[in-house]
Design an enzyme around this catalytic site. Structure first.
Site, PDB file in Angstrom:
ATOM      1  N   HIS A 278      -1.635   0.737   7.596  1.00  0.00           N
ATOM      2  CA  HIS A 278      -2.071   0.811   6.195  1.00  0.00           C
ATOM      3  C   HIS A 278      -1.968   2.248   5.716  1.00  0.00           C
ATOM      4  O   HIS A 278      -2.298   3.193   6.438  1.00  0.00           O
ATOM      5  CB  HIS A 278      -3.514   0.308   6.089  1.00  0.00           C
TER       6      HIS A 278
ATOM      7  N   CYS B  69       0.829  -1.206   0.000  1.00  0.00           N
ATOM      8  CA  CYS B  69       0.000   0.000   0.000  1.00  0.00           C
ATOM      9  C   CYS B  69       0.867   1.261   0.000  1.00  0.00           C
ATOM     10  O   CYS B  69       0.459   2.304  -0.532  1.00  0.00           O
ATOM     11  CB  CYS B  69      -0.943  -0.018   1.196  1.00  0.00           C
TER      12      CYS B  69
END
Length: 1040
Positions: free
Chosen positions: A360, A115
């Protein structure tokens, strides 16, 4: 009128149904004819039609309930499965991956933990100038540098692909990134831009050659000024380039505060004085960072990661930081500029999660063309509107730095060194990087900026001058067109398959419901046909049923069996015609296709069974008389086992040992049954003579068994103590012999097994071959270590004869063994127990005194004697050492095994745990129940290997037993295991070992998740970073 079916599914008891069926068959046998009424009753034709029942009954051929679900019902599989599940079974719906519109950005796939890369790539792609620069690179340069080729292809897909998200696997593999490890997004951004800059310098296109430095690179200098003479140091003239400014945020509330802290003066005095070359002395001075040039896109990295010295771990700062939508950087330059340097917020990179080395990353990016903000969360891309944050996020719009919610109107915000500007202020607890783009559309001179920032012709940030949309080079345009065509064709084929499947599904469901609604026969006079219930269920519940099959209903004559009435249904001629025409098969079984012959045979069988039951009652009475001794017609021999089974028999139809003849078990094989013997069984009166041949054979077998019993009894007598396993008292200065303990155990089992099971235990091997295995081939010496001796009640015994590899036996026993089992007396391993010190390798002085009641004088005498064992041949320590080394190496290289860990409560572990050689925990029998409850806690087994570290083992214990790593006091027996970097092989921990751990409760409890996060990117992993990837490699190796 609707028939009454309230009790139609209430089955009669089996005995009642059987009696009714038998009565009809008795009637048929008596009349010797089958009437229509008999057929109707046997085939249950007259049973009422069913309506609205829940299940399908086997006892009614007119019942069609339960074959299909209710109108709105469904089933787990088959024809009536939910439509959505049937479509899902076809595979992924590619149409759902279509991009909503050309104006909607595409996402990037997350390959595991990529990510961070996706967020940076989206920021670079959304910058129109950078995207155009990448597209303008020559094809030859793209071929020479795969990273440029892959990023160009990735941007082309993001720009023109019909898919809503793009696979980034090829780009990640080109960079040689580990997609399973989370990395720092700022470090990745810096290394990627540096790599792209090095590759693009080989391009001949001016717009592409310096696009990275023209867009993203600024410069600063570290200036040290002498407080005495006012001169700057020589190093102050050095300019350092940057891609991002790293700003402290700890204790600060706004971006303006962080910038003030970054450019603040540092006073050098006291022990930290500066040596001035002009003054030629150590003097007070000031040090600061001065901003020399600004790039069109300036990036701020917010330092949310801080190092905690006490725990040597990193912690994320989650305090809120405010930042404006519009930022004036003119006053931040070292040299004043009259040009307007106003930047607008263009991207916010967010880190979600409380841990530093996990979490994330998502990116909120502003579209330069439309001004709309988009949220890029890997594959998912969503519109945010005119603000960078949605209402449900941890970031909000602020009117002031105190955190008050904004009404959405612009406010006058005071920035350091500049006049108030109208700007909306935002606040975030997760913002990790901020990107600001220079406001475009105004011509400015190059003062205070880099030379040739983007557009060499007029010095403007030319994002507003790009052509409508953007163009693709011909090679990329053709490539992406082919990809889109392939993807659209796959979507089309999937839609065609889905539509075809749905149409087939609808047609089949309608067909089933229609035919079942027409299947019920309304009257007895109407023509009907029989159909297999098994096939009918398959047809009603399968999308593509097989051919019609009625063969399970047929008898050997090709007609319908009455006994199959529970396996078939009665349907109308219309329903049969539709099924037969579409599914073929058969055979066609109509109203009169019942088998008369089978019905008559069944009737005869019922009558015969009645006669047999009467005869069986008579025979049972005879058997009772025989067992009681009432034999009026003479005495005969029958098998006792047969008679017992015959009397116990309850079900006459079930197979039994009583089916054999009453004398088959006692008849010898030599006897032939005469043809006149219709019973197939020999009759033996009381005066029958035994078979001489069989008697002779039985006598021979009995003689062999008697001889074997005699031999075993003789050996038990010769070896009284060895046969019973009793300990043998050893006398010094006496000669003994050594035998392999496994052979002795097998011999003991053999001679002690008598009776029927004596043949199940095999004979032990001959001693000659067994003794040869005790010596090594190299030196012809003893290949086993000598057993230990122990004193009990003043006598000397072998300590562990049951576990030792060798057992000491008297000389007489050895001679008997040689006579009985083919041994040679002279080849035996002799042993002499004598007093004296152990002076050679073949002697053992492992003597333990366990006599607690012996007097001090006796103990002193025993200690002075020091009995030792001398053997011939001697013990070969060299070969034993080599063998033990090989065995140890095998143990040290195990790949998977179980070790047992028990949590001990209390200061001391029970004695049973201090013996680390056992493979399982056994509670010390001498310990009271109360102490067991006190000292023992949870017990678990762990899968480990030889390379598992002690640290990893402690983490497993923490996870399963809940004892924090720092509080674990881990032991193997009495050995403390505290070297966390050592492997289990280093600590001599092997499969089957038992360990015990005690909770010291010294350190305060903390969550294991924090330790796991730190472990994934511990000090060693952090140092690794992107080492070994293309980002830190030499691009000369990449060029092909």
């Amino acid at each position: 009128m609707r028939p009454n079916t309230r009790n139609k599914n209430k089955r009669p008891r089996p005995s009642d149904a059987a009696d009714s069926y038998s009565q009809i068959l008795r009637k048929i046998h008596e009349a010797n004819d089958v009437t229509d009424e008999d057929v109707n009753q046997l085939f249950m034709i007259s049973k009422p039609l069913c309506q609205g029942c829940r299940v399908n009954t086997r006892d009614n051929p007119n019942c069609f309930c339960g074959l299909v679900p209710p109108p709105n019902g469904s089933r787990k599989s088959g024809l009536w499965q939910k439509t959505s599940e049937i479509i899902q079974a076809l595979g992924p719906d590619l149409s759902s991956e279509l991009r909503d519109s050309d104006s909607t950005p595409a996402g990037l796939t997350n390959l595991g933990a990529t990510c961070y890369a996706n967020s940076i790539l989206q920021c670079l792609y959304m910058n129109t100038a950078f995207r155009e620069g990448v597209f303008s690179v020559e094809v030859d340069v793209l071929r020479q540098y795969p990273v440029l080729d892959q990023i160009a292809r990735l941007f082309a897909q993001l720009y023109a692909s019909k898919k809503s998200f793009v696979d980034s696997d090829a780009f990640v593999k080109t960079l040689e990134l580990d997609n399973g490890i989370q990395q720092d997004i700022h470090e990745f951004s810096t290394l990627l831009l540096s790599l792209l800059e090095r590759c693009l310098r080989h391009s001949g296109v001016s717009k592409a050659k310096t696009i990275v430095q023209d867009l993203f690179r600024g410069s600063v200098s570290h200036v040290t000024t002498c407080s005495k003479c006012g001169r700057e140091s020589e190093a102050s003239s050095k300019v350092e380039d940057f891609y991002a400014l790293e700003l402290n945020i700890k204790g600060l509330k706004s971006l303006d505060d962080s910038l003030n802290d970054y450019f603040s003066l540092e006073h050098l005095n006291g022990d930290n004085q500066y040596f001035c070359g002009s003054c030629d002395a150590r003097v007070d001075a000031t040090r600061c960072i001065k901003l020399r040039t600004l790039p069109p896109v300036i990036t701020f990295q917010l330092k949310r990661c801080v190092f905690l010295p006490k725990t040597t771990a990193k912690k994320k700062i989650t305090s809120s930081l405010s930042f404006p939508q519009v930022l004036d950087m003119r006053s931040r330059l070292a040299e004043s500029s009259e040009n307007e340097l106003t930047y607008e917020l263009s991207a916010v990179l967010i880190h979600k999660g409380s841990a530093v080395n996990s979490g994330h990353y998502v990116a909120h990016i502003k579209d330069e063309k439309t001004g709309l903000w988009w949220k890029f969360d890997d594959e998912q891309v969503s519109e945010l509107g005119t603000h960078p944050f949605d209402e449900g996020s941890s970031s909000t719009a602020q009117s002031e730095s105190n955190g008050a919610a904004s009404s959405g109107k612009t406010k006058d915000v005071k920035q350091s060194g500049s006049s108030s500007i109208k700007s909306e202020v935002f606040s975030s607890t997760d913002a990790y990087m901020l990107m600001y783009s220079l406001r475009c559309g105004k011509k400015e001179s190059q003062e205070g900026q880099r030379e040739n920032p983007i557009d060499i012709a007029n010095g403007e940030v030319a994002s507003g001058q790009q052509p409508e949309g953007c163009y693709l080079p011909s090679h990329l345009d053709k490539w992406i067109s082919d990809l889109n065509a392939t993807f659209l064709e796959a979507c089309k084929q999937f839609d065609l398959t889905k539509d075809s499947q749905l149409n087939t599904l609808i047609e089949r469901r309608q067909e089933v419901r229609t035919i079942l609604s027409e299947a019920a026969v309304q009257s007895l006079e109407e023509q009907y046909f029989w159909i297999s219930t098994e096939w009918l269920r398959l047809w009603a519940d399968t999308i593509s049923p097989p051919a019609l099959d009625n063969t399970p209903l047929l008898c050997s004559h090709g007609k319908v069996l009455a006994s199959k009435v529970t396996c078939m249904k009665r349907i109308t001629e219309l329903a049969w015609t539709k099924l037969e025409s579409k599914f073929n098969g058969g055979p066609k079984l109509g109203k009169g296709d019942y088998c008369r012959e089978c019905l008559m045979d069944g009737a005869r069988m019922v009558v015969s069974s009645d006669s047999y039951r009467d005869r069986r009652t008579f025979m049972k009475n005879i058997a009772t008389d025989v067992l009681s001794g009432k034999c009026e017609d003479g005495n005969y021999y029958v098998s006792k086992a047969w008679l017992q089974q015959w009397v116990k028999r309850k079900n006459i139809d079930a197979p039994s040992e009583a089916d054999a003849g009453p004398t088959n078990a006692i008849t010898c094989n030599a006897l032939k049954v005469t043809p006149e013997d219709t019973s197939g069984c020999q009759c033996f009166p009381l005066d029958s003579i035994q078979c001489s041949h069989c008697t002779s054979e039985l006598s021979e077998v009995a003689g062999v068994e008697d001889a074997l019993r005699t031999i075993k009894a003789k050996q038990r007598q010769n070896h009284d103590k060895l046969a019973t396993g009793k300990g043998i008292a050893l006398t010094p200065q006496s000669r003994y012999f050594l035998l392999p303990s496994p052979w002795l155990v097998q011999w003991r089992s053999y001679i002690n097994m008598t009776g029927k099971n004596s043949s199940s235990v095999p004979e032990p091997e001959l001693l000659d071959g067994v003794i040869n295995t005790l010596t090594c081939q190299k030196h012809t010496r003893l290949l086993e270590r000598l057993p230990e001796l122990v004193y009990r009640r003043g006598s000397l015994f072998q300590k562990n004869p049951s576990t030792d590899k060798l057992t000491i036996i008297p000389e007489d026993d050895w001679k008997y063994f040689c006579e009985e089992w083919g041994g040679i007396v002279e080849k035996g391993v002799s042993a002499l127990i004598e007093a004296g010190s152990n002076t050679n390798q073949s002697a053992s002085q492992d003597v333990i005194d366990l006599d607690q009641d012996s007097s001090p004088d006796v103990n002193m005498e025993i200690d002075n004697q020091q009995p030792i064992i001398r053997t011939f041949p001697e013990v070969c320590e060299e070969c034993i050492g080599e063998r033990d080394s090989c065995e140890l190496m095998q143990k040290l290289t195990y790949s998977e095994g179980d070790v047992f860990v028990c949590l001990v409560r209390g200061k001391e572990a029970p004695k049973s745990m201090l013996n680390a050689s056992d493979s399982s925990f056994e509670v010390d029998r001498r310990t009271s129940k109360r102490s067991r409850r006190t000292n023992y806690g949870k017990q678990t087994s762990l899968k480990v290997s030889a390379t598992t570290t002690v640290y990893q083992l402690k983490m497993m214990i923490w996870q399963l037993l809940g004892v924090m790593k720092e509080n674990q006091e881990l032991h193997k027996g009495t050995q403390l295991i505290d070297q966390e970097s050592a492997t289990l092989a280093d600590m001599n921990i092997f499969p089957g070992d038992k360990l015990w751990v005690r909770d010291t409760e010294i350190h305060e409890h903390r969550d294991i998740a924090d330790e796991l996060c730190d472990t994934k990117s511990g000090p060693q992993d952090i140092e690794e970073g992107f080492r070994g990837t293309l980002l830190t490699g030499d691009i000369s190796f990449e060029a092909c």
